[in-house]
Design a protein around this motif. Structure first.
Motif, PDB file in Angstrom:
ATOM      1  N   ASP A 269       0.818  -1.216   0.000  1.00  0.00           N
ATOM      2  CA  ASP A 269       0.000   0.000   0.000  1.00  0.00           C
ATOM      3  C   ASP A 269       0.850   1.263   0.000  1.00  0.00           C
ATOM      4  O   ASP A 269       0.339   2.352   0.284  1.00  0.00           O
ATOM      5  N   SER A 270       2.130   1.161  -0.323  1.00  0.00           N
ATOM      6  CA  SER A 270       2.996   2.344  -0.319  1.00  0.00           C
ATOM      7  C   SER A 270       2.956   3.028  -1.684  1.00  0.00           C
ATOM      8  O   SER A 270       2.444   2.489  -2.667  1.00  0.00           O
ATOM      9  N   GLY A 271       3.547   4.229  -1.740  1.00  0.00           N
ATOM     10  CA  GLY A 271       3.596   4.971  -2.986  1.00  0.00           C
ATOM     11  C   GLY A 271       2.338   5.787  -3.240  1.00  0.00           C
ATOM     12  O   GLY A 271       1.404   5.828  -2.428  1.00  0.00           O
ATOM     13  N   THR A 272       2.307   6.453  -4.382  1.00  0.00           N
ATOM     14  CA  THR A 272       1.175   7.288  -4.771  1.00  0.00           C
ATOM     15  C   THR A 272       0.653   6.861  -6.132  1.00  0.00           C
ATOM     16  O   THR A 272       1.387   6.290  -6.941  1.00  0.00           O
ATOM     17  N   PHE A 273      -0.602   7.205  -6.381  1.00  0.00           N
ATOM     18  CA  PHE A 273      -1.278   6.844  -7.631  1.00  0.00           C
ATOM     19  C   PHE A 273      -1.777   8.135  -8.288  1.00  0.00           C
ATOM     20  O   PHE A 273      -2.309   9.024  -7.618  1.00  0.00           O
ATOM     21  N   ARG A 274      -1.625   8.186  -9.618  1.00  0.00           N
ATOM     22  CA  ARG A 274      -2.081   9.347 -10.378  1.00  0.00           C
ATOM     23  C   ARG A 274      -2.663   8.884 -11.711  1.00  0.00           C
ATOM     24  O   ARG A 274      -2.242   7.857 -12.253  1.00  0.00           O
ATOM     25  N   HIS A 275      -3.589   9.655 -12.226  1.00  0.00           N
ATOM     26  CA  HIS A 275      -4.234   9.314 -13.498  1.00  0.00           C
ATOM     27  C   HIS A 275      -3.247   9.446 -14.649  1.00  0.00           C
ATOM     28  O   HIS A 275      -2.531  10.444 -14.767  1.00  0.00           O
ATOM     29  N   GLN A 276      -3.193   8.424 -15.496  1.00  0.00           N
ATOM     30  CA  GLN A 276      -2.329   8.413 -16.677  1.00  0.00           C
ATOM     31  C   GLN A 276      -3.191   8.660 -17.913  1.00  0.00           C
ATOM     32  O   GLN A 276      -3.913   7.772 -18.351  1.00  0.00           O
ATOM     33  N   PRO A 277      -3.173   9.865 -18.507  1.00  0.00           N
ATOM     34  CA  PRO A 277      -4.058  10.158 -19.645  1.00  0.00           C
ATOM     35  C   PRO A 277      -3.580   9.463 -20.917  1.00  0.00           C
ATOM     36  O   PRO A 277      -2.467   8.931 -20.993  1.00  0.00           O
ATOM     37  N   LEU A 278      -4.445   9.509 -21.933  1.00  0.00           N
ATOM     38  CA  LEU A 278      -4.082   8.941 -23.228  1.00  0.00           C
ATOM     39  C   LEU A 278      -2.895   9.674 -23.839  1.00  0.00           C
ATOM     40  O   LEU A 278      -2.011   9.059 -24.438  1.00  0.00           O
ATOM     41  N   ILE A 279      -2.877  10.991 -23.699  1.00  0.00           N
ATOM     42  CA  ILE A 279      -1.757  11.814 -24.165  1.00  0.00           C
ATOM     43  C   ILE A 279      -1.316  12.657 -22.984  1.00  0.00           C
ATOM     44  O   ILE A 279      -2.097  13.467 -22.462  1.00  0.00           O
ATOM     45  N   ASN A 280      -0.086  12.475 -22.571  1.00  0.00           N
ATOM     46  CA  ASN A 280       0.415  13.157 -21.372  1.00  0.00           C
ATOM     47  C   ASN A 280       0.824  14.587 -21.729  1.00  0.00           C
ATOM     48  O   ASN A 280       2.000  14.939 -21.786  1.00  0.00           O
ATOM     49  N   VAL A 281      -0.176  15.430 -21.979  1.00  0.00           N
ATOM     50  CA  VAL A 281       0.023  16.831 -22.340  1.00  0.00           C
ATOM     51  C   VAL A 281      -0.914  17.665 -21.487  1.00  0.00           C
ATOM     52  O   VAL A 281      -2.125  17.408 -21.454  1.00  0.00           O
ATOM     53  N   ARG A 282      -0.358  18.695 -20.811  1.00  0.00           N
ATOM     54  CA  ARG A 282      -1.177  19.532 -19.931  1.00  0.00           C
ATOM     55  C   ARG A 282      -0.894  21.022 -20.090  1.00  0.00           C
ATOM     56  O   ARG A 282      -1.547  21.836 -19.451  1.00  0.00           O
ATOM     57  N   THR A 283       0.066  21.410 -20.925  1.00  0.00           N
ATOM     58  CA  THR A 283       0.406  22.815 -21.141  1.00  0.00           C
ATOM     59  C   THR A 283       0.654  23.064 -22.622  1.00  0.00           C
ATOM     60  O   THR A 283       0.750  22.128 -23.425  1.00  0.00           O
ATOM     61  N   LYS A 284       0.780  24.347 -22.995  1.00  0.00           N
ATOM     62  CA  LYS A 284       1.074  24.705 -24.386  1.00  0.00           C
ATOM     63  C   LYS A 284       2.438  24.162 -24.809  1.00  0.00           C
ATOM     64  O   LYS A 284       2.595  23.650 -25.922  1.00  0.00           O
ATOM     65  N   LYS A 285       3.403  24.287 -23.910  1.00  0.00           N
ATOM     66  CA  LYS A 285       4.745  23.824 -24.218  1.00  0.00           C
ATOM     67  C   LYS A 285       4.769  22.318 -24.451  1.00  0.00           C
ATOM     68  O   LYS A 285       5.436  21.823 -25.383  1.00  0.00           O
ATOM     69  N   ASP A 286       4.023  21.580 -23.627  1.00  0.00           N
ATOM     70  CA  ASP A 286       3.958  20.127 -23.809  1.00  0.00           C
ATOM     71  C   ASP A 286       3.313  19.764 -25.145  1.00  0.00           C
ATOM     72  O   ASP A 286       3.737  18.816 -25.811  1.00  0.00           O
ATOM     73  N   LEU A 287       2.288  20.515 -25.537  1.00  0.00           N
ATOM     74  CA  LEU A 287       1.592  20.224 -26.795  1.00  0.00           C
ATOM     75  C   LEU A 287       2.506  20.454 -27.992  1.00  0.00           C
ATOM     76  O   LEU A 287       2.555  19.630 -28.914  1.00  0.00           O
ATOM     77  N   ILE A 288       3.248  21.569 -27.999  1.00  0.00           N
ATOM     78  CA  ILE A 288       4.167  21.847 -29.110  1.00  0.00           C
ATOM     79  C   ILE A 288       5.252  20.775 -29.187  1.00  0.00           C
ATOM     80  O   ILE A 288       5.591  20.270 -30.275  1.00  0.00           O
ATOM     81  N   ALA A 289       5.792  20.387 -28.027  1.00  0.00           N
ATOM     82  CA  ALA A 289       6.844  19.368 -28.020  1.00  0.00           C
ATOM     83  C   ALA A 289       6.304  18.023 -28.484  1.00  0.00           C
ATOM     84  O   ALA A 289       6.974  17.286 -29.223  1.00  0.00           O
ATOM     85  N   TYR A 290       5.073  17.688 -28.086  1.00  0.00           N
ATOM     86  CA  TYR A 290       4.488  16.405 -28.491  1.00  0.00           C
ATOM     87  C   TYR A 290       4.247  16.369 -29.993  1.00  0.00           C
ATOM     88  O   TYR A 290       4.498  15.348 -30.650  1.00  0.00           O
ATOM     89  N   LEU A 291       3.785  17.482 -30.575  1.00  0.00           N
ATOM     90  CA  LEU A 291       3.525  17.518 -32.014  1.00  0.00           C
ATOM     91  C   LEU A 291       4.827  17.466 -32.815  1.00  0.00           C
ATOM     92  O   LEU A 291       4.870  16.903 -33.913  1.00  0.00           O
ATOM     93  N   GLN A 292       5.882  18.037 -32.285  1.00  0.00           N
ATOM     94  CA  GLN A 292       7.158  18.057 -33.011  1.00  0.00           C
ATOM     95  C   GLN A 292       7.865  16.712 -33.009  1.00  0.00           C
ATOM     96  O   GLN A 292       8.597  16.394 -33.955  1.00  0.00           O
ATOM     97  N   ILE A 293       7.655  15.910 -31.975  1.00  0.00           N
ATOM     98  CA  ILE A 293       8.340  14.612 -31.914  1.00  0.00           C
ATOM     99  C   ILE A 293       7.493  13.485 -32.491  1.00  0.00           C
ATOM    100  O   ILE A 293       7.924  12.334 -32.479  1.00  0.00           O
ATOM    101  N   LYS A 294       6.312  13.808 -33.017  1.00  0.00           N
ATOM    102  CA  LYS A 294       5.490  12.759 -33.621  1.00  0.00           C
ATOM    103  C   LYS A 294       6.187  12.192 -34.847  1.00  0.00           C
ATOM    104  O   LYS A 294       6.640  12.937 -35.714  1.00  0.00           O
TER     105      LYS A 294
END
Length: 299
Positions: A142-167
């Motif tokens: 029961d140790s550690g933490t749990f967090r939601h893992q989305p389909l696309i791990n993007v939450r900011t503008k910078k993350d979106l630009i980086a994700y589109l460029q490395i596709k």
């Protein structure tokens, strides 16, 4: 004297005897005779009783309410609890300990085996990210933490630009997949589109963003407004006139003149003639007298 007492005693005995005989007579009259047969219940009475009992049972079953989850057992299975946990982590969008998850599920006081099953499923689920506790050398169940893992791990503008460029491909990204981990991404998409950093396709009905692609803002050039006015004022020739001018200049147009196109008349379909039937071998020789062709003998 003695004679008087003896008379009183004899009278008392007589009264007691007579009273006891009366009481026994009353008791025997109340008891029914043993030989009298008891009345047997009829078949009609039995059927009426059973019908009434079945009607009562139906009424009781109709009045039962099944809206309470605790009565039907809904939500008690481990996989159902995991579904609730994923929705909970998706709304919070932050790491949660297993104890906080149990408090949300109201499963703090359940058996330890059930708790371990839920923890094991969460650690192996592809929509949940488990992070080990850095303060422990050996991790507990029961140790550690749990967090939601989305389909696309993007939450900011910078993350979106980086994700589109490395596709690795040129396929667009669905906005509904972005909203799985970034629910309020539409405002950021509008800003990036205004900056010419992404290309966006939208729905016709509500003008909502549907797909996004990467874009290079250095390739966007502004056109002088005066040139735009001149371009819109210029009258363009028709398609027929363009074709004629190209022909006069000795150049072959990319497409023929639509007005001079002559449609070929549709050819009539030829009916196929049936081939004459070829005679085969007679396998049923015992019926030869029935298969004789008499057409040649007609006049």
């Amino acid at each position: 004297m003695s004679s008087y007492l003896e008379k009183q005693q004899a009278a008392f005995k007589t009264n007691v005897t007579s009273a006891s005989s009366k009481i026994t007579a009353k008791r025997t009259s109340l008891v029914p005779p043993a030989e009298a047969p008891s009345p047997a219940p009829s078949n009609t009475s039995n059927t009426s009783k059973t019908e009434k009992e079945t009607k009562r049972k139906r009424e009781v079953q109709q009045n039962v309410v099944y809206s309470q989850p605790a009565v039907t057992g809904y939500g008690t299975e481990a996989f159902t609890q995991v579904t609730y946990v994923i929705d909970f982590l998706k709304k919070k969008d932050e790491p949660k300990t297993f104890q906080e998850i149990l408090m949300y599920l109201s499963q703090v006081h359940v058996e330890e085996t059930k708790k371990k099953l839920i923890a094991t499923i969460l650690k192996r689920h592809d929509r949940v990210k488990w992070t080990a506790d850095p303060q422990l050398k050996t991790q507990n169940w029961d140790s550690g933490t749990f967090r939601h893992q989305p389909l696309i791990n993007v939450r900011t503008k910078k993350d979106l630009i980086a994700y589109l460029q490395i596709k690795p491909d040129a396929q667009g990204v669905a906005v509904k997949d972005l909203k799985d981990g970034w629910p309020d991404c539409e405002d950021a998409i509008d800003d990036l589109e205004a900056e010419n950093r992404i290309l966006v396709t939208r729905t016709k009905k509500d003008n909502h963003a549907r797909m996004v692609w990467s874009n290079d803002p250095s390739l966007v050039h502004k056109v002088d407004p005066e040139f735009q006015m001149m371009w819109h004022k210029t009258e363009l020739p028709t398609v027929d006139e363009l074709v004629r001018k190209l022909m006069d200049a000795g150049q072959k147009p990319a497409s023929e003149d639509p007005s001079k196109r002559v449609k070929a008349a549709p050819k009539p379909k030829e009916k196929k003639k049936k081939a004459p039937r070829k005679g085969g071998k007679f396998t049923n020789s015992h019926m030869a007298h029935l298969l004789i062709d008499y057409d040649k003998q007609r006049r």
